[in-house]
Design a protein around this motif. Structure first.
Motif, PDB file in Angstrom:
ATOM      1  N   VAL A 157       0.840  -1.195   0.000  1.00 45.52           N
ATOM      2  CA  VAL A 157       0.000   0.000   0.000  1.00 45.52           C
ATOM      3  C   VAL A 157       0.876   1.247   0.000  1.00 45.52           C
ATOM      4  O   VAL A 157       0.597   2.224  -0.711  1.00 45.52           O
ATOM      5  N   ASP A 158       1.955   1.222   0.770  1.00 45.83           N
ATOM      6  CA  ASP A 158       2.816   2.394   0.884  1.00 45.83           C
ATOM      7  C   ASP A 158       3.539   2.695  -0.421  1.00 45.83           C
ATOM      8  O   ASP A 158       3.873   3.849  -0.701  1.00 45.83           O
ATOM      9  N   MET A 159       3.799   1.670  -1.227  1.00 45.39           N
ATOM     10  CA  MET A 159       4.486   1.892  -2.500  1.00 45.39           C
ATOM     11  C   MET A 159       3.612   2.615  -3.515  1.00 45.39           C
ATOM     12  O   MET A 159       4.117   3.115  -4.509  1.00 45.39           O
ATOM     13  N   GLY A 160       2.325   2.639  -3.274  1.00 46.42           N
ATOM     14  CA  GLY A 160       1.447   3.300  -4.230  1.00 46.42           C
ATOM     15  C   GLY A 160       0.971   2.349  -5.299  1.00 46.42           C
ATOM     16  O   GLY A 160      -0.212   2.104  -5.440  1.00 46.42           O
ATOM     17  N   ARG A 161       1.888   1.800  -6.052  1.00 49.22           N
ATOM     18  CA  ARG A 161       1.550   0.827  -7.087  1.00 49.22           C
ATOM     19  C   ARG A 161       2.081  -0.537  -6.664  1.00 49.22           C
ATOM     20  O   ARG A 161       3.287  -0.698  -6.446  1.00 49.22           O
ATOM     21  N   PRO A 162       1.213  -1.544  -6.573  1.00 50.42           N
ATOM     22  CA  PRO A 162       1.664  -2.854  -6.075  1.00 50.42           C
ATOM     23  C   PRO A 162       2.669  -3.534  -6.994  1.00 50.42           C
ATOM     24  O   PRO A 162       3.461  -4.361  -6.530  1.00 50.42           O
TER      25      PRO A 162
END
Length: 527
Positions: free
Chosen positions: A119-124
């Protein structure tokens, strides 16, 4: 044809009933959890569509609530495998009714914790870059590997001791629903309870108990290195490894106490989970809390004594500035108060407090509640008195007044907690976990807000981290997911080990001692 005798005792039938009976309260709870999870998924969909710009994360704040959740869930997960392994190795017999609850907490919290970096990466899909192009020098890569190893090991550590119980369920539900019959038949792996199988099971559990301890310790140590390997104020520390491990055990043990109380109440497990279990878990929480407090003191004393210019902004913000209320709540409300709640109510003079007029619970609580209502409602009724009431006035109260009111309230409630030690343990455990989440937030955000090189020329609002509704919604969805996984697990498998508690019942009772009676030899004397 004569009817076969039921192999389960009356109290075991109570345990089995928790697998098949579900009242309207259970359905309402599951519905509410699913609704929160659905809202979290909607929020995540918004983030996927519009990017991390819909969150409070910016160039200077690459981490926020998501990584706070990650560290919190991984910390809570420690207690299951680690505590269970230590108690198994040391032969603590009282552990039998609660080890599976603890191990299931590990499983559920690891599932939610492992999602947070995605989730923190933005894009899985970016996780593939980490796996394909990750560098061995990066603690982030170590983190992914160690968490994967820990999730695999803790799942096996949860599953292997359940095999005898799954075989019992396989036979019990031979004429039950097809999904249960197939599930239990597969997971029982042909268990018949022979001497050879039991011998192999004991050996495997012994080996796994030894192996899981260093794995669990290494996981949170590696999590701490994500911070400790970074040259930033507040993170540039050599004791982050043991500091994080002690904090994880402290919050995890408290989570087990909460789970014990919830299942005891919901599934009527009073015969399995007694006040003795709460007392012993309380001793464990106290010991871990004191170790955690020691590391916290050492962690902050060293930089505060030196007060280097590069760390002064961060330390001032934590001790007396923007984050002071959160920090001191984590120390007083999240550590000191829980330890006092687990110890002071057992002191012999506590019941005599009710003789003091100003410490009687009902008048005191009524006085405090009435005062708060008057303060809040006075400005609405009489606008001229706006300066003497409202939320703003309450928020500006001096710290010594808040401390005095808190001490008064604590002394007033002590006799009630003396009569209800389980309630005291639950309140203490909830405070520990709320304080644990806030402490992770205080570890992450103030450091990012006060880097060695001050934030300059940042767009308006980018120099301060404020979580948005997207982050709070995903956080609520993750917490609901954790509770739902844990709840559904308890509906498929017995939350208390049947075969292990049977063995406990068949063991000869130890001789009474001057300290305690059956099963209470290790109890500390009541003060």
């Amino acid at each position: 044809m004569p009817r076969r005798p039921d192999p389960f005792s009356p109290r075991e039938r109570v345990l089995l009933a928790s697998l098949t009976t579900a009242g309207p309260g259970f359905s309402a709870l599951v519905g509410a959890l699913l609704a929160v999870i659905a809202w979290g998924i909607i929020a995540y969909t918004v983030q996927l569509r519009y990017g991390l710009g819909v969150t409070g994360l910016r160039d200077n704040f690459m981490w926020g609530v998501y990584i706070t959740n990650f560290v919190f869930f991984i910390g809570v997960s420690h207690v299951g495998a680690l505590m269970s392994a230590i108690l198994r190795i040391t032969g603590a017999e009282w552990r039998r009714p609660i080890t599976r609850m603890a191990e299931a907490i590990t499983f559920a919290s690891l599932l939610m914790g492992a999602l947070m970096p995605f989730v923190d990466m933005g894009r899985p899909d970016r996780i593939l870059n980490l796996l394909l192009h990750g560098r061995l020098q990066s603690p982030v890569l170590w983190d992914i590997l160690s968490i994967g190893t820990y999730l695999t090991g803790s799942t096996l550590f949860l599953y292997v001791p359940m095999i005898p119980d799954i075989a019992l369920l396989r036979d019990r539900f031979a004429a039950g629903p097809a999904w249960r019959r197939r599930l239990y038949t597969v997971l029982a792996v042909g268990w018949k309870g022979t001497e050879a199988q039991r011998h192999h099971l004991e050996r495997i559990m012994g080996v796994m108990a030894v192996l899981i301890i260093p794995i669990a310790v290494s996981v949170h140590t590696v999590v701490s290195w994500i911070f400790g390997m970074t040259l930033r104020a507040g993170w540039n520390s050599t004791i982050f490894g043991p500091y994080f491990v002690s904090g994880a055990l402290f919050s995890g043990a408290a989570a087990v106490v909460t789970a014990m109380a919830a299942f005891r109440w919901a599934y009527h497990l009073e015969d399995y989970i007694t006040e003795v279990h709460f007392r012993r878990m309380g001793y464990l929480v106290i010991a871990l809390g004191m170790i955690y407090a020691y590391f916290t003191f050492a962690e902050y004393l060293t930089p505060a004594y030196k007060m280097a210019a590069s760390e002064r902004g961060y330390l001032n913000a934590v001790f007396s500035g923007q984050f002071a209320r959160l920090f001191w709540f984590t120390q007083v409300g999240g550590v000191l108060l829980p330890v006092l709640l687990l110890t002071v109510p057992r002191v012999g003079w506590v019941p005599r407090l009710t003789r003091v007029p100003v410490l009687r619970p009902v008048p005191t609580l009524a006085t405090i509640a009435t005062s708060l209502l008057v303060l809040l409602l006075l400005p609405a009724v009489l606008p001229r008195t706006a300066a003497f009431g409202g939320f703003a006035l309450i928020r500006q109260l001096p710290a010594w007044i808040i401390a005095a009111l808190g001490a008064w309230l604590f002394l007033t409630l002590l006799p009630l907690f003396h009569q209800r030690p389980i309630a005291a343990a639950v309140v203490a455990s909830l405070l520990v976990n709320v304080g644990a989440w806030l402490k992770r937030f205080v570890i992450i955000v103030p450091t990012l807000q006060y880097p060695f090189l001050p934030i300059q020329r940042a767009p308006a609002g980018w120099a301060i981290y404020r979580p948005t509704w997207v982050e709070w919604s995903i956080t609520a969805g993750a917490l609901a997911g954790f509770v739902l996984v844990y709840l559904l697990f308890s509906k498929v498998f017995p939350i208390v080990s049947i075969w292990e508690t049977r063995e406990e019942g068949h063991r000869p009772a130890p001789a009474s001692s001057a300290v305690g009676t059956h099963g209470e030899a290790a109890d500390a004397p009541v003060l």
